[in-house]
Write a protein that holds these residues in place. Structure first.
Motif, PDB file in Angstrom:
ATOM      1  N   GLN A 219       0.824  -1.201   0.000  1.00 22.90           N
ATOM      2  CA  GLN A 219       0.000   0.000   0.000  1.00 22.90           C
ATOM      3  C   GLN A 219       0.862   1.256   0.000  1.00 22.90           C
ATOM      4  O   GLN A 219       0.555   2.236  -0.690  1.00 22.90           O
ATOM      5  CB  GLN A 219      -0.921  -0.009   1.239  1.00 22.90           C
ATOM      6  CG  GLN A 219      -1.843   1.192   1.338  1.00 22.90           C
ATOM      7  CD  GLN A 219      -2.782   1.317   0.154  1.00 22.90           C
ATOM      8  OE1 GLN A 219      -3.232   0.320  -0.421  1.00 22.90           O
ATOM      9  NE2 GLN A 219      -3.074   2.554  -0.237  1.00 22.90           N
ATOM     10  N   GLU A 220       1.959   1.243   0.752  1.00 17.19           N
ATOM     11  CA  GLU A 220       2.859   2.392   0.784  1.00 17.19           C
ATOM     12  C   GLU A 220       3.564   2.586  -0.550  1.00 17.19           C
ATOM     13  O   GLU A 220       3.787   3.727  -0.990  1.00 17.19           O
ATOM     14  CB  GLU A 220       3.881   2.212   1.907  1.00 17.19           C
ATOM     15  CG  GLU A 220       3.279   2.369   3.295  1.00 17.19           C
ATOM     16  CD  GLU A 220       4.247   2.003   4.401  1.00 17.19           C
ATOM     17  OE1 GLU A 220       4.042   2.436   5.550  1.00 17.19           O
ATOM     18  OE2 GLU A 220       5.218   1.264   4.119  1.00 17.19           O
ATOM     19  N   ARG A 221       3.919   1.488  -1.211  1.00 18.79           N
ATOM     20  CA  ARG A 221       4.544   1.593  -2.542  1.00 18.79           C
ATOM     21  C   ARG A 221       3.561   2.161  -3.564  1.00 18.79           C
ATOM     22  O   ARG A 221       3.937   2.959  -4.420  1.00 18.79           O
ATOM     23  CB  ARG A 221       5.067   0.234  -2.991  1.00 18.79           C
ATOM     24  CG  ARG A 221       6.308  -0.226  -2.246  1.00 18.79           C
ATOM     25  CD  ARG A 221       7.024  -1.326  -3.009  1.00 18.79           C
ATOM     26  NE  ARG A 221       6.215  -2.532  -3.095  1.00 18.79           N
ATOM     27  CZ  ARG A 221       6.247  -3.540  -2.223  1.00 18.79           C
ATOM     28  NH1 ARG A 221       7.064  -3.469  -1.167  1.00 18.79           N
ATOM     29  NH2 ARG A 221       5.478  -4.595  -2.380  1.00 18.79           N
ATOM     30  N   ARG A 222       2.308   1.747  -3.468  1.00 17.64           N
ATOM     31  CA  ARG A 222       1.283   2.298  -4.368  1.00 17.64           C
ATOM     32  C   ARG A 222       1.093   3.788  -4.108  1.00 17.64           C
ATOM     33  O   ARG A 222       0.939   4.581  -5.042  1.00 17.64           O
ATOM     34  CB  ARG A 222      -0.044   1.555  -4.174  1.00 17.64           C
ATOM     35  CG  ARG A 222      -0.051   0.117  -4.661  1.00 17.64           C
ATOM     36  CD  ARG A 222      -1.468  -0.405  -4.770  1.00 17.64           C
ATOM     37  NE  ARG A 222      -1.511  -1.861  -4.844  1.00 17.64           N
ATOM     38  CZ  ARG A 222      -1.767  -2.661  -3.809  1.00 17.64           C
ATOM     39  NH1 ARG A 222      -2.012  -2.143  -2.607  1.00 17.64           N
ATOM     40  NH2 ARG A 222      -1.783  -3.963  -3.960  1.00 17.64           N
ATOM     41  N   SER A 223       1.078   4.164  -2.844  1.00 17.59           N
ATOM     42  CA  SER A 223       0.920   5.577  -2.492  1.00 17.59           C
ATOM     43  C   SER A 223       2.100   6.403  -3.007  1.00 17.59           C
ATOM     44  O   SER A 223       1.911   7.517  -3.526  1.00 17.59           O
ATOM     45  CB  SER A 223       0.790   5.714  -0.977  1.00 17.59           C
ATOM     46  OG  SER A 223       0.686   7.067  -0.599  1.00 17.59           O
ATOM     47  N   ASN A 224       3.312   5.873  -2.878  1.00 15.30           N
ATOM     48  CA  ASN A 224       4.495   6.574  -3.390  1.00 15.30           C
ATOM     49  C   ASN A 224       4.445   6.720  -4.899  1.00 15.30           C
ATOM     50  O   ASN A 224       4.832   7.757  -5.450  1.00 15.30           O
ATOM     51  CB  ASN A 224       5.764   5.837  -2.978  1.00 15.30           C
ATOM     52  CG  ASN A 224       6.110   6.038  -1.513  1.00 15.30           C
ATOM     53  OD1 ASN A 224       5.437   6.786  -0.808  1.00 15.30           O
ATOM     54  ND2 ASN A 224       7.145   5.373  -1.060  1.00 15.30           N
ATOM     55  N   ALA A 225       3.982   5.668  -5.581  1.00 11.99           N
ATOM     56  CA  ALA A 225       3.879   5.730  -7.043  1.00 11.99           C
ATOM     57  C   ALA A 225       2.858   6.769  -7.483  1.00 11.99           C
ATOM     58  O   ALA A 225       3.058   7.472  -8.485  1.00 11.99           O
ATOM     59  CB  ALA A 225       3.512   4.348  -7.593  1.00 11.99           C
TER      60      ALA A 225
END
Length: 275
Positions: A219-225
Motif C-alpha cells: 500500500q505504501e509503494r502504491r501511495s508513493n507511485a
C-alpha cells in the motif's frame, strides 16, 4: 541567423531555434519598442542592429549559450555591444508585468486560486569557484552547482516563485530560508528532500521512506507511485525551462545574474501557457 531569414521558418522550427513561439516574440518586440522610445528621450547612441535582431541575439544566447565573442561575430558587432545589448534585453523584459512571476505573496492569499502546488529543486553546474568551493560542491551531482527551488501550480503548470542558493544546501533548508509562507488551505506535494515540511504545513503529502528494519508495504509503494505520478509535472516544467542551455550547461557568467535569467525564462514559460 538574422530575423529576415527566420520569417521563412515554420512555427515549430522557429520555436526550436529561439525557444519561444512567434506570438511571444511579437509581444517582446512591442515591449522593446515602447522602452526604446523612452530610452531615446534620454539620448545615447543608436544600436547597430534593429530591435528584432537584438532580441534574436539575446534569445540565441539564452537558448544555445554561446560566448559573447561567437555571437558578436555572427551579427557583425563588437563583443561589448553584444554584452550590453543582451543585458538591456534581459533587464527590460524582467521589469515588464507580462514577464513577471506571481511571487511568494500569491501563496499567502486565501483566494489565490491554487489548490495543489508542487515543490522541487534542481541544480545547474557552474565553474569551480575561486573562493568557498565547499559551499557550492554538490555531493549528489559530484560537481559545483547552483540550486534552484521551484513552486509550480499543479493545475495551470505555471511557476509561482523561485529561490536560489549554493549547491551544497539541503532542499528543505532552502525552503525554510526562502521564507515562503503557504496558505493552510493549499495542498503541497514534494519529494523526500522535504522531510519535515508536514510539520510546517499540515496539508503536505510526502513519499514514505523505507528503512532497513521497516521496508515499505504494498500500500505504501502504491501511495508513493501515485505521488510520483503527480510530482512528475514539476520535473516536466524543469525540463521545459532547461531547453535554454544557459540553465543546463555549465554556467560561466557571474552568479549574481543567474537568478534573474532563471526567473525570466520561467516567466516566458508562464506567458506561453496563457496564449
Amino acid at each position: 541567423m538574422k530575423y529576415e531569414q527566420t520569417k521563412e521558418l515554420e512555427e515549430e522550427k522557429f520555436r526550436r531555434l529561439t525557444g519561444i513561439k512567434r506570438p511571444t516574440f511579437d509581444k517582446m518586440i512591442a515591449i522593446f519598442n515602447q522602452a526604446n522610445i523612452q530610452k531615446r528621450t534620454r539620448g545615447g547612441r543608436k544600436h547597430k542592429l534593429c530591435m528584432e535582431d537584438q532580441l534574436l541575439m539575446a534569445l540565441e544566447y539564452l537558448r544555445e549559450y554561446r560566448t559573447y565573442f561567437h555571437i558578436a561575430q555572427s551579427y557583425g558587432i563588437s563583443e561589448s555591444s553584444a554584452y550590453k545589448g543582451i543585458k538591456w534585453i534581459e533587464n527590460t523584459l524582467i521589469k515588464h508585468p507580462a514577464f513577471a512571476l506571481p511571487g511568494r505573496k500569491a501563496l499567502r492569499k486565501s483566494e489565490c486560486g491554487y489548490e495543489v502546488i508542487l515543490i522541487d529543486a534542481t541544480e545547474s553546474p557552474i565553474e569551480r569557484p575561486k573562493k568557498k568551493q565547499r559551499h557550492f560542491y554538490s555531493g549528489k551531482r559530484k560537481r559545483h552547482t547552483l540550486k534552484s527551488q521551484l513552486i509550480v501550480d499543479k493545475q495551470s503548470k505555471i511557476v509561482i516563485c523561485t529561490s536560489f542558493t549554493n549547491g551544497k544546501r539541503h532542499d528543505f533548508r532552502l525552503f525554510k530560508e526562502s521564507k515562503v509562507r503557504i496558505n493552510q488551505q493549499i495542498e503541497v506535494i514534494a519529494d523526500t528532500g522535504y522531510q519535515g515540511l508536514n510539520k510546517l504545513h499540515a496539508k503536505t503529502k510526502l513519499p514514505k521512506k523505507r528503512t532497513r528494519k521497516h521496508p515499505l508495504t504494498k500500500q505504501e509503494r502504491r501511495s508513493n507511485a501515485l505521488l510520483a505520478s503527480q510530482r512528475v509535472l514539476n520535473e516536466n516544467v524543469i525540463a521545459m525551462l532547461k531547453r535554454f542551455k544557459i540553465l543546463s550547461d555549465r554556467y560561466r557568467n557571474r552568479r549574481k545574474r543567474f537568478g534573474l535569467r532563471f526567473n525570466l525564462i520561467a516567466a516566458i514559460h508562464n506567458y506561453e501557457l496563457s496564449i
